[in-house]
Design an enzyme around this catalytic site. Structure first.
Site, PDB file in Angstrom:
ATOM      1  CE  LYS A   9      -3.500   2.189   2.960  1.00 29.43           C
ATOM      2  NZ  LYS A   9      -2.977   3.517   2.763  1.00 29.43           N
ATOM      3  CE  LYS A  40       5.785   8.531  -3.489  1.00 29.76           C
ATOM      4  NZ  LYS A  40       5.011   7.379  -3.993  1.00 29.76           N
ATOM      5  CG  ASP A 128      -2.958  -0.908  -5.071  1.00 27.28           C
ATOM      6  OD1 ASP A 128      -2.970  -2.097  -4.734  1.00 27.28           O
ATOM      7  OD2 ASP A 128      -3.407   0.029  -4.381  1.00 27.28           O
TER       8      ASP A 128
HETATM    9  N1  LIG Z   1       9.196   0.732  10.634  1.00 27.43           N
HETATM   10  C1  LIG Z   1       9.078   2.041  10.563  1.00 27.43           C
HETATM   11  N2  LIG Z   1       9.222   2.817  11.653  1.00 27.43           N
HETATM   12  C2  LIG Z   1       9.108   4.145  11.593  1.00 27.43           C
HETATM   13  N3  LIG Z   1       8.857   4.827  10.456  1.00 27.43           N
HETATM   14  C3  LIG Z   1       8.720   4.126   9.336  1.00 27.43           C
HETATM   15  C4  LIG Z   1       8.820   2.716   9.320  1.00 27.43           C
HETATM   16  N4  LIG Z   1       8.646   2.289   8.047  1.00 27.43           N
HETATM   17  C5  LIG Z   1       8.425   3.395   7.312  1.00 27.43           C
HETATM   18  N5  LIG Z   1       8.455   4.487   8.058  1.00 27.43           N
HETATM   19  C6  LIG Z   1       8.254   5.859   7.616  1.00 27.43           C
HETATM   20  O1  LIG Z   1       7.063   5.961   6.888  1.00 27.43           O
HETATM   21  C7  LIG Z   1       7.198   6.898   5.828  1.00 27.43           C
HETATM   22  C8  LIG Z   1       6.746   6.255   4.533  1.00 27.43           C
HETATM   23  O2  LIG Z   1       7.626   5.214   4.197  1.00 27.43           O
HETATM   24  P1  LIG Z   1       8.079   4.876   2.724  1.00 27.43           P
HETATM   25  O3  LIG Z   1       8.386   6.084   1.961  1.00 27.43           O
HETATM   26  O4  LIG Z   1       9.102   3.825   2.814  1.00 27.43           O
HETATM   27  O5  LIG Z   1       6.721   4.262   2.208  1.00 27.43           O
HETATM   28  P2  LIG Z   1       6.381   3.763   0.734  1.00 27.43           P
HETATM   29  O6  LIG Z   1       5.536   2.560   0.897  1.00 27.43           O
HETATM   30  O7  LIG Z   1       7.602   3.637  -0.061  1.00 27.43           O
HETATM   31  O8  LIG Z   1       5.527   4.993   0.243  1.00 27.43           O
HETATM   32  P3  LIG Z   1       5.043   5.297  -1.279  1.00 27.43           P
HETATM   33  O9  LIG Z   1       3.903   4.396  -1.521  1.00 27.43           O
HETATM   34  O10 LIG Z   1       4.656   6.733  -1.158  1.00 27.43           O
HETATM   35  O11 LIG Z   1       6.215   5.049  -2.136  1.00 27.43           O
HETATM   36  C9  LIG Z   1       8.623   7.310   5.791  1.00 27.43           C
HETATM   37  O12 LIG Z   1       8.756   8.601   6.309  1.00 27.43           O
HETATM   38  C10 LIG Z   1       9.335   6.311   6.667  1.00 27.43           C
HETATM   39  O13 LIG Z   1      10.391   6.835   7.368  1.00 27.43           O
HETATM   40 MG   LIG Z   2       8.092   4.556  -1.977  1.00 26.52          MG
END
Ligand SMILES: Nc1ncnc2c1ncn2[C@@H]1O[C@H](COP(=O)(O)OP(=O)(O)OP(=O)(O)O)[C@@H](O)[C@H]1O
Ligand SMILES: [Mg+2]
Lengths: 249, 373
Positions: A9, A40, A128
């Protein structure tokens, strides 16, 4: 060569997981490529200490020509991880999915794998599987295994199920299969139980249980993964264990 | 099998329908698509291409422009070309690639219009519909834009709507329709859109009645009826007898079909495959002068408001095969012969189906004897 695609997600922690895994693999002495497959283009940020790589789509848009060498569109980050971002068209225009497919065939033309000879390739894919382009990383020749990142939140599990179904749908095409669930905790009630039930119902394994950690935020603010920040932290150990486990299997 | 054309050809697309309808009006018409397959318009579907100039272009979109959704380059090209050529209007014609990307043609047209001061139209064609949809879109839009003022009605003055070479070729049929009207005391006002100018279109509101000669002309006719109260009659004056029946309908000055919708099956039963208005007219013409019944098989669109009792929509090749099982003979474009091996086959070429291949054998059947020995 171990080739993994990370789905989940939006905002669930895919990029964080991918970058920490990349750093962990390199700590274990592996040669790693991380490819961000999201318009992004923020997947490899924390491997590059805040100076991002120019995404492939941006390169083409600005130069109005295709890159001629890997160096044009890749940057070496922490632990010598080769960082690439597909990027995408200007938001709201064009076709981002097709952009991913085109980037992949471009990387093929540049003989990325042949020239670089990586041990591990990680694909960090947008939320997704919205169209064919976002399934490209799991097509034949790309990732062989899919990791689904989820928390115990309802919508995260909902998305995880959609991804799982999409991957199942592609079974007869020889695409990748789901390797397991990465539980990235959000500290919701009965979180482990919820995710573990979800996994069991689909015959999947929770292959990592990542706690919510302030260290992640702390080092992210400095443009780093926790592995780079402090490999001795317990949270770093979780990523290192996951990397070891994936290498063993 | 559904949606498979295994033995015959396919009809010209909505994209080409727009081009064909706008060909003579002095506008710049730009298909926004990759170069290549669209040249079939010029080589096959546009018999005027080599003898009559028109500003028809293809934007030649590249893979990268598609991925990037680079509208700016398209807009820049349009503005530059328009400033050079000074067309009367600009028409942007959609195709499969922009359709998949969701290109907003109306928005682009608006930008181009602002930057050039030239009226611009976006047509959301996608190359997956058939040509009558394109003709229809183009004719309605152009009439909507240019024919806004009510001119004093002139009695016995008629517009012809829906004329393009895709249905009428350039074998003199359209001229014959005009002559037939004139010889019956009518003044021909505007023939949309052959031998026609934008001024003619502005003056369409003078007419006392409209004659719709193809499904592509129907929407424009409806617009003129609702805007100016001009009634329309649907039909093509094929065959002497049917032509005089059609004339009677015109004289009534009421909106109507040119044919009777009741149809009786005769001992000799034939099928005619083609566009609804031209084919039903021709079928009626044959029925009027011979002891046969002729059903129309319409592969293009479901035109229930036009069909007689036995006419049917046949969207798939399989439907055509099914329908022709029960007839004694088939009248259709020569390329349909492959489906009709054990039946009597009467070739009747249709530009929108076989392009220019049989151009030379296309008979002009307007107001002619239809009696078969
Ligand atoms: N285990 C965790 N503990 C604390 N913060 C976390 C953890 N995992 C992710 N985050 C934080 O959540 C935020 C979103 O994480 P991330 O960018 O990795 O998500 P993503 O799934 O790649 O998002 P997108 O779908 O937008 O690409 C980031 O700021 C990250 O630091
Ligand atoms: Mg990401």
């Amino acid at each position: 060569m171990l080739k993994l695609a990370i789905y989940g997600k939006g905002g669930i922690g895919k990029s964080t997981t991918t970058a920490n895994l990349a750093a962990a693999f390199s700590k274990l002495g592996k040669k790693v490529i991380q490819i961000g497959c999201d318009p992004k283009a923020d997947s490899t940020m924390n491997l590059l200490g805040g100076t991002p790589v120019q995404p492939v789509m941006n390169y083409i848009r600005e130069k109005d020509e295709e890159p001629e060498t890997i160096e044009d569109i890749a940057k070496v980050g922490y632990g010598n991880v080769l960082c690439i971002e597909t990027g995408g068209p200007t938001p709201g225009l064009g076709c981002a999915g097709r952009g991913i497919i085109t980037t992949f065939s471009l990387l093929e033309d540049l003989e990325l794998f042949e020239n670089y000879q990586p041990d591990v390739v990680l694909y960090d894919v947008l939320g997704d599987v919205v169209c064919g382009g976002f399934a490209a990383p799991i097509r034949e020749g790309y990732a062989e295994h899919v990791l689904i990142v989820t928390s115990g939140e309802k919508m995260a599990l909902y998305a995880a199920n959609n991804i799982y179904s999409a991957v199942q749908n592609f079974e007869d095409r020889g695409y990748a299969s789901v390797k397991g669930i990465v539980l990235n905790r959000r500290n919701v009630e009965n979180e482990y139980e919820k995710v573990s039930n979800f996994a069991k119902e689909r015959n999947l394994e929770i292959i990592a249980d990542i706690p919510r950690s302030n260290d992640i935020t702390h080092y992210e603010d400095q443009g780093m993964t926790v592995i780079q920040g402090d490999a001795s932290l317990p949270i770093s150990q979780v990523y290192l264990d996951l990397a070891k486990k994936l290498l063993e299997e | 099998m559904r949606q498979v054309v295994g033995l015959t050809s396919t009809y010209s697309s909505d994209e080409f329908g727009v081009c064909s309808a706008l060909y003579e009006l002095g506008g710049m018409v730009v298909m926004h698509d990759a170069s290549g397959c669209n040249s079939t318009y010029t080589t096959h579907d546009e018999p005027r291409w080599y003898d009559q100039d028109s500003m028809i272009f293809i934007s030649a979109i590249s893979e990268m422009e598609a991925i990037m959704g680079d509208d700016d380059k398209f807009i820049e090209d349009l503005v530059q070309t328009a400033n050079e050529l000074k067309p009367r209007f600009i028409a942007l014609v959609g195709a499969p690639i922009p359709y998949m990307m969701g290109t907003d043609f109306d928005a682009i047209a608006q930008i181009v219009e602002e930057r050039t001061g030239i009226p611009s139209f976006g047509f959301m064609t996608n190359g997956m519909q058939y040509y009558p949809n394109g003709i229809s879109m183009a004719m309605e839009r152009i009439v909507d834009f240019y024919c806004t003022e009510k001119k004093e009605t002139q009695q016995n003055t008629v517009n012809i709507l829906g004329a393009t070479p895709l249905d009428f070729s350039i074998n003199g049929s359209v001229e014959s329709i005009q002559e037939w009207l004139k010889s019956n005391g009518y003044t021909v006002n505007c023939t949309l859109a052959m031998n026609c100018s934008l001024e003619d279109i502005q003056n369409m509101s003078k007419a006392s009645i409209n004659l719709v000669v193809s499904t592509g002309g129907l929407k424009a006719a409806k617009l003129l009826e609702s805007r100016f109260g001009i009634p329309y009659v649907v039909g093509v004056p094929y065959g002497k007898k049917f032509a005089s029946k059609l004339l009677e309908k015109l004289k009534l000055k009421k909106t109507s079909l040119g044919w009777d919708r009741k149809q009786v099956k005769k001992e000799k039963h034939l099928a005619l495959i083609g566009e609804a208005v031209t084919s039903i007219s021709l079928a009626c013409a044959m029925e009027e002068e011979n002891d046969v019944s002729v059903i129309v098989l319409d592969p293009l669109n479901e035109n229930n408001e036009l069909y007689r009792t036995l006419d049917v929509y046949v969207p798939e090749e399989d439907d055509v095969m099914e329908q022709i099982k029960s007839v004694d003979g088939i009248i259709a474009d020569p390329l349909y012969k492959a489906l009709c091996s054990n039946k009597e086959f009467y070739p009747y070429a249709h530009v929108a189906f076989s392009g220019r291949i049989f151009e030379k054998d296309l008979p002009n059947l307007i107001n002619t004897e239809m009696k078969r020995k």
